[in-house]
Write a protein that holds these residues in place. Sequence first.
Motif, short mmCIF file in Angstrom:
data_model
loop_
_atom_site.label_atom_id
_atom_site.label_comp_id
_atom_site.label_asym_id
_atom_site.label_seq_id
_atom_site.Cartn_x
_atom_site.Cartn_y
_atom_site.Cartn_z
N LEU A 109 5.73 -9.90 -2.24
CA LEU A 109 4.50 -9.51 -1.57
C LEU A 109 4.73 -9.59 -0.06
N ASP B 260 4.23 -0.56 -2.13
CA ASP B 260 2.88 -0.29 -2.62
C ASP B 260 1.92 -0.95 -1.64
N GLN C 202 -1.26 -0.91 -1.51
CA GLN C 202 -2.47 -1.47 -2.10
C GLN C 202 -2.23 -2.89 -2.60
N THR C 203 -1.14 -3.09 -3.31
CA THR C 203 -0.84 -4.43 -3.82
C THR C 203 -0.01 -5.25 -2.83
N THR C 204 0.56 -4.60 -1.81
CA THR C 204 1.49 -5.14 -0.80
C THR C 204 2.85 -5.53 -1.41
N LEU C 205 3.13 -5.05 -2.63
CA LEU C 205 4.40 -5.35 -3.27
C LEU C 205 5.50 -4.45 -2.71
#
Length: 479
Positions: A30, A48, A50-53
Amino acid sequence: MYRFASFFSPEEIEQIHEASLEILEDVGLLVRNEKARSVFARRGCRVDNQTTLVKIPRQVVEDCRSSFVPNYKFIAQDPQYDVVLPDDRPVIVTGSSAPNIIDPKTGEERRATSTDIANIAHLINELPGFDVFSISTLADDAPEGQFALSRFYPALKNCKKPVRSNTPTIKDLEMVLELGEIIAGSKEAYMERPFINHHYCPVVSPLTMDVESTEAIIYLTEKGLPVYGTIVPNAGMSAPMSLMGTLVLGNAEFLALSTLIQSIRPGAPMIYAVLSTVADMRTGDYAPGAIETGILQMAHTEMARFYNVPSGGYIGLTNSHCNDAQSGYETGMNVTAALLAGADLFNMGGLLSSLMTFDYAKAVIDNEIALMLKRITRGMEFSKENMCLDLIKEVGPGGNYMDKMHTLKNMKTTAVLPKVANRQGRGHWEEEGRPDSHARALAEAKKILMQDNPARFPAELDAKIRSHFPGIVPGDCKW
């Protein structure tokens, strides 16, 4: 030529590296900082927002590895105190950022202030075992908006060795850099010799990059200023309850941070710095003084040698709340293990209570341990001259070396001559009141602090700084 202690075969080191690459590529991490995600995306990572992954392909890591450099330099206000890793190993650094201090007059624990920082800076400047002053405490008296200034100003004002710490925000960081430019005389002069050394812990285990510390790493790396990060997995809490699992996870986190730094500025100097620990699962208590901290440091150091970067970190810490046997054996065992494994950097000086409290006597004791580490590194100094064959023949059987010029010449350099350790007979010790190591160390600290500080800023420079930063703390030593 050094022969370092090691746990792993070359094949096993490759397997650890491959496991770390697999974590970064398949699990990812993350990344809370938006700028960092942009850097990773431009490098070809799967991001990503949105998820910060962020998942980092192994080839991206390997490409960044190609720009690793083998040295890191700590710059001081006075060039004679500059130190380079690994050439000047072991580089001994104070422990840092403790909120509390043992008052040297009352013996009671209290919140630390900017005056304490000034006093500690003076002490560290005069203790020969220490190479870098990582600002040992916080400053409870910091005026609003000057938290970082209230630490860096008294440190730089009273210590000519390299000074190292961190800042909570970019605004704080910019103010600290302004301070550096005033001390240097200009922005250009400061950029030629950036004597403020920066350190952060941007990776929060497991596998998470924070916002503010990551922002500071990016900011300083872009400007070409000295900065490095420390990786801090805690087995049983934020890492697997396995030394190998904690090593692999921590190694992956180091590679993730390195990929970010090298993507911003290829060839940026780094340190493979860690504080990998194992929680005491009987209570969940943090245990940086445990022997497993030393074992993990040894293993991370092996990986650092594989990557050809300097290594070290927070090692030689203690959970003890006073300068007792526990404090001594936890510090001594762990730093010796790390040294024999080849670690270069030791954040070990002055802290008790699991990094929560600074103690003047502990700093003096750790200075003595530091001098012992430096003596171990010198080793046996093999040479025909040092075999002393001619002298042995001259003295012969039953002779005496005490009155020989060779003894006089070498008596101060062959052996460490401690000020804390007691080597007198019991009678002398009893006559002196039976002082323990804490009492002797505290007396040495007081002796130093009662002397004038040769490192102090000239009055004209100090006036300029105080004019630029209205309301700044006094920053003076006060005993």
